[in-house]
Structure formats: C-alpha cells, structure tokens
Write a protein that holds these residues in place. Structure first.
Motif, mmCIF file in Angstrom:
data_model
loop_
_atom_site.group_PDB
_atom_site.id
_atom_site.type_symbol
_atom_site.label_atom_id
_atom_site.label_comp_id
_atom_site.label_asym_id
_atom_site.label_seq_id
_atom_site.Cartn_x
_atom_site.Cartn_y
_atom_site.Cartn_z
ATOM 1 N N CYS A 87 0.868 -1.184 0.000
ATOM 2 C CA CYS A 87 0.000 0.000 0.000
ATOM 3 C C CYS A 87 0.901 1.229 0.000
ATOM 4 O O CYS A 87 1.183 1.809 1.061
ATOM 5 C CB CYS A 87 -0.930 -0.010 1.211
ATOM 6 N N SER A 88 1.361 1.627 -1.166
ATOM 7 C CA SER A 88 2.307 2.734 -1.268
ATOM 8 C C SER A 88 1.698 4.070 -0.865
ATOM 9 O O SER A 88 2.433 5.023 -0.588
ATOM 10 C CB SER A 88 2.837 2.831 -2.700
ATOM 11 N N ALA A 89 0.362 4.167 -0.804
ATOM 12 C CA ALA A 89 -0.274 5.431 -0.428
ATOM 13 C C ALA A 89 -0.200 5.699 1.074
ATOM 14 O O ALA A 89 -0.389 6.827 1.508
ATOM 15 C CB ALA A 89 -1.735 5.434 -0.876
ATOM 16 N N LEU A 90 0.086 4.657 1.879
ATOM 17 C CA LEU A 90 0.084 4.794 3.339
ATOM 18 C C LEU A 90 1.497 5.032 3.852
ATOM 19 O O LEU A 90 2.446 4.375 3.415
ATOM 20 C CB LEU A 90 -0.506 3.531 3.983
ATOM 21 N N ARG A 91 1.596 5.957 4.782
ATOM 22 C CA ARG A 91 2.883 6.237 5.441
ATOM 23 C C ARG A 91 2.607 6.400 6.929
ATOM 24 O O ARG A 91 1.712 7.163 7.309
ATOM 25 C CB ARG A 91 3.475 7.523 4.867
ATOM 26 N N ILE A 92 3.331 5.676 7.758
ATOM 27 C CA ILE A 92 3.168 5.775 9.207
ATOM 28 C C ILE A 92 4.420 6.439 9.761
ATOM 29 O O ILE A 92 5.534 5.948 9.587
ATOM 30 C CB ILE A 92 2.959 4.391 9.840
ATOM 31 N N GLU A 117 1.480 8.363 20.042
ATOM 32 C CA GLU A 117 0.995 7.504 18.967
ATOM 33 C C GLU A 117 1.510 7.995 17.613
ATOM 34 O O GLU A 117 1.648 9.199 17.397
ATOM 35 C CB GLU A 117 -0.539 7.483 18.948
ATOM 36 N N PRO A 118 1.805 7.078 16.693
ATOM 37 C CA PRO A 118 2.264 7.499 15.365
ATOM 38 C C PRO A 118 1.118 8.097 14.542
ATOM 39 O O PRO A 118 -0.053 7.863 14.816
ATOM 40 C CB PRO A 118 2.780 6.206 14.740
ATOM 41 N N TYR A 119 1.492 8.880 13.554
ATOM 42 C CA TYR A 119 0.526 9.435 12.606
ATOM 43 C C TYR A 119 0.408 8.505 11.402
ATOM 44 O O TYR A 119 1.404 7.932 10.961
ATOM 45 C CB TYR A 119 0.962 10.817 12.122
ATOM 46 N N GLU A 120 -0.806 8.399 10.870
ATOM 47 C CA GLU A 120 -1.046 7.621 9.654
ATOM 48 C C GLU A 120 -1.431 8.595 8.539
ATOM 49 O O GLU A 120 -2.472 9.249 8.613
ATOM 50 C CB GLU A 120 -2.158 6.596 9.883
ATOM 51 N N PHE A 121 -0.572 8.711 7.527
ATOM 52 C CA PHE A 121 -0.804 9.620 6.410
ATOM 53 C C PHE A 121 -1.200 8.810 5.182
ATOM 54 O O PHE A 121 -0.539 7.822 4.839
ATOM 55 C CB PHE A 121 0.448 10.436 6.100
ATOM 56 N N MET A 122 -2.259 9.267 4.512
ATOM 57 C CA MET A 122 -2.777 8.539 3.362
ATOM 58 C C MET A 122 -2.916 9.478 2.169
ATOM 59 O O MET A 122 -3.584 10.506 2.242
ATOM 60 C CB MET A 122 -4.148 7.928 3.697
ATOM 61 N N LEU A 123 -2.210 9.127 1.083
ATOM 62 C CA LEU A 123 -2.369 9.871 -0.161
ATOM 63 C C LEU A 123 -3.750 9.598 -0.735
ATOM 64 O O LEU A 123 -4.305 8.517 -0.529
ATOM 65 C CB LEU A 123 -1.291 9.445 -1.162
ATOM 66 N N PRO A 124 -4.376 10.515 -1.487
ATOM 67 C CA PRO A 124 -3.853 11.850 -1.811
ATOM 68 C C PRO A 124 -4.238 12.920 -0.805
ATOM 69 O O PRO A 124 -3.861 14.075 -0.968
ATOM 70 C CB PRO A 124 -4.511 12.125 -3.159
ATOM 71 N N THR A 125 -4.981 12.567 0.263
ATOM 72 C CA THR A 125 -5.424 13.583 1.221
ATOM 73 C C THR A 125 -4.246 14.188 1.966
ATOM 74 O O THR A 125 -4.176 15.408 2.156
ATOM 75 C CB THR A 125 -6.410 12.963 2.227
ATOM 76 N N GLN A 126 -3.307 13.346 2.380
ATOM 77 C CA GLN A 126 -2.158 13.807 3.151
ATOM 78 C C GLN A 126 -0.877 13.374 2.452
ATOM 79 O O GLN A 126 -0.695 12.190 2.145
ATOM 80 C CB GLN A 126 -2.201 13.233 4.564
ATOM 81 N N GLU A 127 -0.001 14.334 2.227
ATOM 82 C CA GLU A 127 1.292 14.057 1.610
ATOM 83 C C GLU A 127 2.399 14.425 2.597
ATOM 84 O O GLU A 127 2.676 15.605 2.828
ATOM 85 C CB GLU A 127 1.464 14.847 0.316
ATOM 86 N N PHE A 128 2.994 13.419 3.219
ATOM 87 C CA PHE A 128 4.051 13.657 4.205
ATOM 88 C C PHE A 128 5.319 14.128 3.503
ATOM 89 O O PHE A 128 5.701 13.606 2.464
ATOM 90 C CB PHE A 128 4.321 12.368 4.984
#
Length: 263
Positions: A87-92, A117-128
């Motif tokens: 799942c390349s769109a997800l970044r923790i 707690e870690p943050y969960e970033f999901m493209l395209p809404t969030q781009e870390f």
C-alpha cells in the motif's frame, strides 16, 4: 467453519470434519480455506487491506477472511517512518519529542506536533514531507517559501516580505506562508548594517560612536548621527549608502561634504 481450542474433541456429527489438519498455534501465519490467522508479535504492526482499504493490525492474533481481506506485511512498530509495499499510499510516521512533521493536507501546507501515537498519512489527502528538529531557527517545508516556521531568538531580528511590503520580525515564533509571506533571513540585532536586499528596500543601520551614516532622504543627502537606537530606512523615502568613520579627512555624498582638519 470453526476453530477448535487445545483439548480433546469428538467429531460425531456427519457434517463436521477436520479441515487442514492440526496447526501450531505459535505460527505467525496460518491459512485454512478462506481463513487466514495473522499473529502480530510485540514490537510489530501489520498492514492488511479490507475491500481495498488499509487497516493497521496491532499486537495480537487477527482473523482475516478472504476475499474481503488481504494481508500485506509486517514491520517494526519502533520505526520512525514506515512504508508498505502492499500500500504505497500509506505512510506511518512517529514524531519524537522535540520534533514536528511537515506535510500537505488537502493541498494545504501544515505541521503536526510530537505525540506518543504514530501518525497515519494517506495519499492523496495527506502528503508527508519530512520530520524536522524544532530547535532549528528556520524550518522550511520547501525552497519556495510555501511554509516557513521561524524562531527569532533574543538578540536577533528577522526580515521578511508581507503582502509585498518589507517587515521586521521581533523575538518570537512565526508561521509564514506563501503568497502572503516570504521569509528572507535572520540577523543579529547588533550588526551595524542589516539589509533586506541589495535594493535598499529595508535597511536597519546602527550608528555607533565614532561613525556617521550617509543616506539619501527625499533625494537629499543626509548624515545619520550616532545614537543608541538603530535607524530603520525604507525606500523610496530613504536610501542608505554607507557607514563612515569620523576620522576620515573628507566625507562626502554628492553636495554634502565633511572635512576634518588635523592640527
């Protein structure tokens, strides 16, 4: 289909039969028919997709039912920046104390503070973008002044543009965003000359005893005498030229002349 816990069982009903035989309950990945048991060990997290939507698997055993669920992979939960091939769109991202995360959220630049707690970033809404050290005086999201976090420490000043006008940043924290703001630099407030740019848009001049300043003011040459407070000079009314030691024999600026006679 059901799971039989450890112990002795009698399967007397004609519709009940063993499927897949016995398995070791300590196995981390057990698959029987359309059931898949995933065991997440302490210090790990897992990623699975439920109908294409990523789901984080915490420590423990999880039952995933095919075809709704698809297991991707496991990773060490202590990692500070986790990406998953499935799942390349997800970044923790884990943001440690004394740091902050920079990202775009719905296309808008923003930042997030440290937390347990870690943050969960999901493209395209969030781009870390990156994690930055909060002790830096200037934290830039990029090189285009999209968002600059500026700390002006005691004894310093900052220079920036605001709505195309030069401004001075005094002691404090600032969040500057393009296109309204454009950060330029930090300087020591004790520097004799602080220039915003090479065009005299804003000059801060400190004239110390034993010196004079030369400046154009309303097209007329003028002297800046020594004083405690600095001079703040802005175009087009004022245009700073230079600082000159009073010991020079001949100080001039156009029609302004100061001649020192030594005896």
């Amino acid at each position: 289909m059901e799971v039989l816990a450890p112990g002795r069982r009698r399967l007397w009903h004609p519709q009940r039969q063993m499927v897949g035989g016995l398995v070791d309950i300590t196995d981390e990945d057990i698959q029987v028919g359309n059931w898949r048991f995933i065991r997440i060990l302490p210090g790990e997290i897992g990623l699975a997709l439920k109908n294409g939507v990523p789901q984080i698997l915490e420590e423990g055993r999880h039952l995933l039912t095919l075809p709704d669920w698809r297991f991707c992979q496991k990773a060490q939960s202590t990692g500070f920046d986790l990406e998953f091939e499935g799942c390349s769109a997800l970044r923790i991202v884990r943001v440690r104390p004394g740091h902050l995360a920079l990202l775009f959220e719905n296309g808008r630049p923003t930042w997030l503070p440290a937390r347990t707690e870690p943050y969960e970033f999901m493209l395209p809404t969030q781009e870390f973008i990156t994690v930055a050290d909060m002790m830096q005086d200037v934290i830039r999201l990029d090189n285009e002044n999209t968002m600059d976090l500026v700390r002006v420490r005691p004894g310093c000043i900052g220079l920036a543009w605001q709505d195309a006008r030069p401004v001075i940043l005094t002691e404090g924290m600032y969040e500057l965003r393009a296109p309204m703001h454009q950060f330029v630099k930090l300087s020591s407030s004790m520097d004799p000359e602080i220039r915003l740019d090479a065009n005299n848009s804003l000059d801060i001049v400190r004239v110390l005893p034993g010196n004079v300043g030369l400046v154009w003011e309303e097209t007329q040459p003028r002297l800046l005498q020594a004083r405690t407070e600095p001079y703040i000079l802005k175009k087009p009314q004022q245009q700073f030229v230079r600082l000159v030691p009073l010991g020079e024999e001949h100080i001039h600026l156009s029609s302004l002349h100061i001649i020192t006679l030594k005896t």
